[in-house]
Write a protein that holds these residues in place. Sequence first.
Motif, PDB file in Angstrom:
ATOM      1  N   ALA A  99     -28.656   9.759  -9.623  1.00 26.68           N
ATOM      2  CA  ALA A  99     -29.123   8.528 -10.418  1.00 26.68           C
ATOM      3  C   ALA A  99     -30.322   7.845  -9.587  1.00 26.68           C
ATOM      4  O   ALA A  99     -31.416   7.387 -10.348  1.00 26.68           O
ATOM      5  CB  ALA A  99     -27.984   7.416 -10.631  1.00 26.68           C
ATOM      6  N   ALA A 100     -30.316   7.918  -8.358  1.00 20.97           N
ATOM      7  CA  ALA A 100     -31.323   7.389  -7.577  1.00 20.97           C
ATOM      8  C   ALA A 100     -32.447   7.918  -6.828  1.00 20.97           C
ATOM      9  O   ALA A 100     -33.357   7.260  -6.266  1.00 20.97           O
ATOM     10  CB  ALA A 100     -30.392   6.217  -6.635  1.00 20.97           C
ATOM     11  N   PRO A 101     -32.130   9.272  -6.684  1.00 16.00           N
ATOM     12  CA  PRO A 101     -33.344   9.947  -5.777  1.00 16.00           C
ATOM     13  C   PRO A 101     -34.711   9.816  -6.617  1.00 16.00           C
ATOM     14  O   PRO A 101     -35.670   9.826  -5.647  1.00 16.00           O
ATOM     15  CB  PRO A 101     -33.013  11.529  -5.744  1.00 16.00           C
ATOM     16  N   PRO A 118     -28.705  -1.106  -3.405  1.00 12.23           N
ATOM     17  CA  PRO A 118     -27.256  -1.521  -3.846  1.00 12.23           C
ATOM     18  C   PRO A 118     -26.486  -0.319  -3.953  1.00 12.23           C
ATOM     19  O   PRO A 118     -25.124  -0.380  -3.914  1.00 12.23           O
ATOM     20  CB  PRO A 118     -27.539  -2.483  -5.108  1.00 12.23           C
ATOM     21  N   ALA A 119     -27.048   0.656  -4.615  1.00 10.65           N
ATOM     22  CA  ALA A 119     -26.163   1.978  -4.974  1.00 10.65           C
ATOM     23  C   ALA A 119     -25.753   2.639  -3.565  1.00 10.65           C
ATOM     24  O   ALA A 119     -24.509   3.087  -3.426  1.00 10.65           O
ATOM     25  CB  ALA A 119     -27.139   2.889  -5.753  1.00 10.65           C
ATOM     26  N   LYS A 124     -23.732  -1.228  -6.538  1.00 10.39           N
ATOM     27  CA  LYS A 124     -24.168  -0.740  -7.843  1.00 10.39           C
ATOM     28  C   LYS A 124     -23.855   0.725  -8.035  1.00 10.39           C
ATOM     29  O   LYS A 124     -24.001   1.453  -7.074  1.00 10.39           O
ATOM     30  CB  LYS A 124     -25.468  -0.994  -8.015  1.00 10.39           C
ATOM     31  N   ILE A 125     -23.513   0.968  -9.440  1.00  6.65           N
ATOM     32  CA  ILE A 125     -23.261   2.272  -9.574  1.00  6.65           C
ATOM     33  C   ILE A 125     -24.244   2.771 -10.888  1.00  6.65           C
ATOM     34  O   ILE A 125     -24.684   1.977 -11.503  1.00  6.65           O
ATOM     35  CB  ILE A 125     -21.818   2.490 -10.303  1.00  6.65           C
ATOM     36  N   ALA A 168     -21.402   2.564 -15.142  1.00 12.37           N
ATOM     37  CA  ALA A 168     -22.717   2.323 -14.495  1.00 12.37           C
ATOM     38  C   ALA A 168     -23.255   0.884 -14.576  1.00 12.37           C
ATOM     39  O   ALA A 168     -23.168   0.366 -15.875  1.00 12.37           O
ATOM     40  CB  ALA A 168     -23.945   3.096 -15.238  1.00 12.37           C
ATOM     41  N   ASP A 169     -23.966   0.426 -13.644  1.00 15.25           N
ATOM     42  CA  ASP A 169     -24.883  -0.704 -13.709  1.00 15.25           C
ATOM     43  C   ASP A 169     -26.324  -0.471 -14.098  1.00 15.25           C
ATOM     44  O   ASP A 169     -26.898  -1.435 -14.616  1.00 15.25           O
ATOM     45  CB  ASP A 169     -24.923  -1.478 -12.479  1.00 15.25           C
ATOM     46  N   PHE A 170     -26.840   0.366 -13.889  1.00 17.45           N
ATOM     47  CA  PHE A 170     -28.016   0.978 -14.390  1.00 17.45           C
ATOM     48  C   PHE A 170     -28.180   2.496 -14.797  1.00 17.45           C
ATOM     49  O   PHE A 170     -27.193   3.244 -14.062  1.00 17.45           O
ATOM     50  CB  PHE A 170     -29.242   0.696 -13.358  1.00 17.45           C
TER      51      PHE A 170
END
Length: 386
Positions: A99-101, A118-119, A124-125, A168-170
């Motif tokens: 999700a974040a890379p 936050p992840a 955060k997820i 998920a939060d985002f």
Amino acid sequence: MVVNSADPFETDERRALRALVAAFTEREVAPNMDTWEQDGSVPIELHRAAAKSGLLELGFPEAAGGAGDYIDLAILIEELIGHGGSPGLCGALLTHTIAAPHIAAAGDPEQIAKYVRPALDGRKIGSLAITEPGTGSDVAGVGTAAVRDGDHYVVNGAKTYITSGTRADFVTTVVRTGGPGHSGLSLLIVDTDTPGFSVGRRLEKMGCRCSDTAELHYDNVRVPAANLVGAEGTAFKQLMTRLDGERLNLAVQGYATAQRALDLVLPWVEDRVTFGAPLASRQVIRHKIAEMATQITVARTFVRDVVARYVRGEAVSVEVAMAKNTAAQTCEFVVHEAVQIFGGMGYVRENEVERLYRDGRLLSIGGGATEIMNEVISNRVLSRAR
């Protein structure tokens, strides 16, 4: 044991990492797996505990709050599965690695502060939403539309098979901001508390049951233009840049799951007595063990080599496809044999090999199915023949 100092997987620091992850898994994960499988998800407290141990930051750049590289992430996966976790557990706990890379790589300080850090801290997820009903692996066919309206985008569409979608939060969402084809796609971060965003339903799966999977709906969702990851029209390039990492993640899960299954089989064949002798004395069982061990060693050696080359920055997309297929096929063979050797006990839900059997089936589907990987491989082979 003689340690090969030239092996990047066997440095002093990485042996210490192995010990850390093993202890974490035995303490925080293994005792709870049955409960999480029944619940259909893992709690946010697990993410926080992993972050506190410094496990969620692995493989992310230091500028985004990360540490280590993909070898460290591979070791994390090996030890999580090797001490009682599962591919499903990896999918749930390490959902930030897909999700974040892209957000971290784009380098926007505000996005990193709001989503990536936050992840990595377990607060955060995140999810990555690409697949849509009817598109499958056809990324170019994505139809979820994001229309610019002042300083916002208005998003409409649906996604499916989204890992961690219910928690998920985002959601890093692939949207169409331009015309047809790859060049019209962009990445947009959607906060899940935004009006118009909803989880359609939780999908019940054959395996990876502790990793929640969902359908997502976007109904006139207004997303700030500041949540655009990189430039408009660059989503496909960003996805392809990070996709090798996701596929290597799955390849590592493949040989790690196979090794865990073999580790569970070995004491069973020594202790289980049939017709007056232990199973380990039977030639048919001994040969099964030999083939299982051989295939695991081949897969692990190959995948680790590709991971090391990936970390060095080499162009290894074709080798990644080969590695994923090799590890997935090894996993399917080994977990099948493990269940067969356990017999009726291998078919019982309380036996860990039963879980590994179900979870392992996803590895030849997720991140690009075996058939898609074969297209990547055959394109290279055929181009050299011309």
